[in-house]
Design a protein around this motif. Structure first.
Motif, PDB file in Angstrom:
ATOM      1  N   MET A   1      51.199  17.248 -29.695  1.00  0.00           N
ATOM      2  CA  MET A   1      50.224  17.576 -30.708  1.00  0.00           C
ATOM      3  C   MET A   1      49.524  16.341 -31.286  1.00  0.00           C
ATOM      4  O   MET A   1      48.359  16.457 -31.626  1.00  0.00           O
ATOM      5  CB  MET A   1      50.887  18.365 -31.829  1.00  0.00           C
ATOM      6  N   PRO A   2      50.184  15.187 -31.399  1.00  0.00           N
ATOM      7  CA  PRO A   2      49.491  14.055 -32.010  1.00  0.00           C
ATOM      8  C   PRO A   2      48.290  13.581 -31.192  1.00  0.00           C
ATOM      9  O   PRO A   2      47.353  13.020 -31.741  1.00  0.00           O
ATOM     10  CB  PRO A   2      50.536  12.950 -32.078  1.00  0.00           C
ATOM     11  N   HIS A   3      48.288  13.798 -29.886  1.00  0.00           N
ATOM     12  CA  HIS A   3      47.213  13.305 -29.037  1.00  0.00           C
ATOM     13  C   HIS A   3      46.128  14.360 -28.793  1.00  0.00           C
ATOM     14  O   HIS A   3      45.198  14.128 -28.036  1.00  0.00           O
ATOM     15  CB  HIS A   3      47.781  12.849 -27.693  1.00  0.00           C
ATOM     16  N   LEU A   4      46.255  15.489 -29.431  1.00  0.00           N
ATOM     17  CA  LEU A   4      45.295  16.569 -29.216  1.00  0.00           C
ATOM     18  C   LEU A   4      43.883  16.175 -29.632  1.00  0.00           C
ATOM     19  O   LEU A   4      42.911  16.544 -28.978  1.00  0.00           O
ATOM     20  CB  LEU A   4      45.747  17.819 -29.975  1.00  0.00           C
ATOM     21  N   SER A   5      43.757  15.388 -30.663  1.00  0.00           N
ATOM     22  CA  SER A   5      42.418  15.003 -31.134  1.00  0.00           C
ATOM     23  C   SER A   5      41.727  14.043 -30.174  1.00  0.00           C
ATOM     24  O   SER A   5      40.506  13.954 -30.160  1.00  0.00           O
ATOM     25  CB  SER A   5      42.505  14.383 -32.521  1.00  0.00           C
ATOM     26  N   THR A   6      42.486  13.326 -29.353  1.00  0.00           N
ATOM     27  CA  THR A   6      41.890  12.376 -28.409  1.00  0.00           C
ATOM     28  C   THR A   6      41.773  12.954 -27.008  1.00  0.00           C
ATOM     29  O   THR A   6      41.279  12.280 -26.111  1.00  0.00           O
ATOM     30  CB  THR A   6      42.724  11.084 -28.349  1.00  0.00           C
ATOM     31  N   ALA A   7      42.215  14.161 -26.796  1.00  0.00           N
ATOM     32  CA  ALA A   7      42.176  14.774 -25.468  1.00  0.00           C
ATOM     33  C   ALA A   7      40.738  15.093 -25.076  1.00  0.00           C
ATOM     34  O   ALA A   7      39.903  15.426 -25.915  1.00  0.00           O
ATOM     35  CB  ALA A   7      43.012  16.042 -25.447  1.00  0.00           C
ATOM     36  N   GLN A   8      40.477  14.978 -23.789  1.00  0.00           N
ATOM     37  CA  GLN A   8      39.163  15.335 -23.262  1.00  0.00           C
ATOM     38  C   GLN A   8      39.319  16.628 -22.474  1.00  0.00           C
ATOM     39  O   GLN A   8      40.131  16.715 -21.561  1.00  0.00           O
ATOM     40  CB  GLN A   8      38.629  14.231 -22.361  1.00  0.00           C
ATOM     41  N   TRP A   9      38.540  17.620 -22.839  1.00  0.00           N
ATOM     42  CA  TRP A   9      38.658  18.942 -22.221  1.00  0.00           C
ATOM     43  C   TRP A   9      37.475  19.186 -21.308  1.00  0.00           C
ATOM     44  O   TRP A   9      36.329  18.993 -21.695  1.00  0.00           O
ATOM     45  CB  TRP A   9      38.691  20.020 -23.304  1.00  0.00           C
ATOM     46  N   ASP A  10      37.766  19.644 -20.099  1.00  0.00           N
ATOM     47  CA  ASP A  10      36.728  20.041 -19.166  1.00  0.00           C
ATOM     48  C   ASP A  10      36.697  21.566 -19.153  1.00  0.00           C
ATOM     49  O   ASP A  10      37.626  22.209 -18.677  1.00  0.00           O
ATOM     50  CB  ASP A  10      37.032  19.505 -17.770  1.00  0.00           C
ATOM     51  N   GLY A  11      35.657  22.149 -19.723  1.00  0.00           N
ATOM     52  CA  GLY A  11      35.596  23.595 -19.858  1.00  0.00           C
ATOM     53  C   GLY A  11      35.180  24.330 -18.598  1.00  0.00           C
ATOM     54  O   GLY A  11      35.343  25.534 -18.500  1.00  0.00           O
ATOM     55  N   GLY A  12      34.658  23.627 -17.606  1.00  0.00           N
ATOM     56  CA  GLY A  12      34.159  24.274 -16.403  1.00  0.00           C
ATOM     57  C   GLY A  12      35.243  24.956 -15.587  1.00  0.00           C
ATOM     58  O   GLY A  12      35.103  26.118 -15.194  1.00  0.00           O
ATOM     59  N   LEU A  13      36.314  24.251 -15.308  1.00  0.00           N
ATOM     60  CA  LEU A  13      37.377  24.812 -14.474  1.00  0.00           C
ATOM     61  C   LEU A  13      38.070  25.998 -15.146  1.00  0.00           C
ATOM     62  O   LEU A  13      38.238  27.044 -14.501  1.00  0.00           O
ATOM     63  CB  LEU A  13      38.388  23.733 -14.095  1.00  0.00           C
ATOM     64  N   PRO A  14      38.484  25.907 -16.401  1.00  0.00           N
ATOM     65  CA  PRO A  14      39.111  27.074 -17.020  1.00  0.00           C
ATOM     66  C   PRO A  14      38.190  28.294 -17.077  1.00  0.00           C
ATOM     67  O   PRO A  14      38.642  29.419 -16.857  1.00  0.00           O
ATOM     68  CB  PRO A  14      39.462  26.606 -18.432  1.00  0.00           C
ATOM     69  N   LEU A  15      36.913  28.084 -17.320  1.00  0.00           N
ATOM     70  CA  LEU A  15      35.976  29.206 -17.350  1.00  0.00           C
ATOM     71  C   LEU A  15      35.811  29.822 -15.967  1.00  0.00           C
ATOM     72  O   LEU A  15      35.744  31.046 -15.827  1.00  0.00           O
ATOM     73  CB  LEU A  15      34.632  28.768 -17.913  1.00  0.00           C
ATOM     74  N   ALA A  16      35.753  28.990 -14.939  1.00  0.00           N
ATOM     75  CA  ALA A  16      35.643  29.498 -13.568  1.00  0.00           C
ATOM     76  C   ALA A  16      36.892  30.287 -13.195  1.00  0.00           C
ATOM     77  O   ALA A  16      36.801  31.373 -12.607  1.00  0.00           O
ATOM     78  CB  ALA A  16      35.421  28.344 -12.601  1.00  0.00           C
ATOM     79  N   LEU A  17      38.062  29.767 -13.524  1.00  0.00           N
ATOM     80  CA  LEU A  17      39.312  30.480 -13.226  1.00  0.00           C
ATOM     81  C   LEU A  17      39.395  31.786 -13.998  1.00  0.00           C
ATOM     82  O   LEU A  17      39.865  32.799 -13.465  1.00  0.00           O
ATOM     83  CB  LEU A  17      40.517  29.593 -13.560  1.00  0.00           C
ATOM     84  N   LEU A  18      38.940  31.783 -15.231  1.00  0.00           N
ATOM     85  CA  LEU A  18      38.930  32.998 -16.029  1.00  0.00           C
ATOM     86  C   LEU A  18      38.019  34.053 -15.407  1.00  0.00           C
ATOM     87  O   LEU A  18      38.396  35.224 -15.280  1.00  0.00           O
ATOM     88  CB  LEU A  18      38.479  32.683 -17.457  1.00  0.00           C
ATOM     89  N   ALA A  19      36.838  33.645 -14.997  1.00  0.00           N
ATOM     90  CA  ALA A  19      35.889  34.584 -14.402  1.00  0.00           C
ATOM     91  C   ALA A  19      36.405  35.145 -13.086  1.00  0.00           C
ATOM     92  O   ALA A  19      36.367  36.363 -12.858  1.00  0.00           O
ATOM     93  CB  ALA A  19      34.542  33.888 -14.188  1.00  0.00           C
ATOM     94  N   VAL A  20      36.903  34.280 -12.218  1.00  0.00           N
ATOM     95  CA  VAL A  20      37.425  34.737 -10.927  1.00  0.00           C
ATOM     96  C   VAL A  20      38.647  35.626 -11.130  1.00  0.00           C
ATOM     97  O   VAL A  20      38.804  36.644 -10.457  1.00  0.00           O
ATOM     98  CB  VAL A  20      37.747  33.532 -10.025  1.00  0.00           C
TER      99      VAL A  20
END
Length: 62
Positions: A1-20
């Motif tokens: 949890m302490p590193h959550l603010s510095t994490a970089q999220w790529d929304g493309g892959l999760p959205l593609a997996l969700l759609a498929v």
């Protein structure tokens, strides 16, 4: 949890997996309801539960 603010999220892959996944689940449910009787699905689910339970019992550490 302490590193959550510095994490970089790529929304493309999760959205593609969700759609498929959503399309696949819908298509699978539709095809299953058309071609597989409800009683057969219940039997297959029961067999799956028995097999998975046996597997878990066999692989228990002693």
């Amino acid at each position: 949890m302490p590193h959550l603010s510095t994490a970089q999220w790529d929304g493309g892959l999760p959205l593609a997996l969700l759609a498929v996944g959503a399309v696949g689940a819908f298509a699978g449910a539709r095809l299953t309801s058309l071609y597989v009787p409800g009683q057969r699905i219940k039997q297959l689910f029961g067999v799956l539960i028995v097999v998975m339970t046996a597997y878990k019992i066999i692989t228990l550490p002693m």
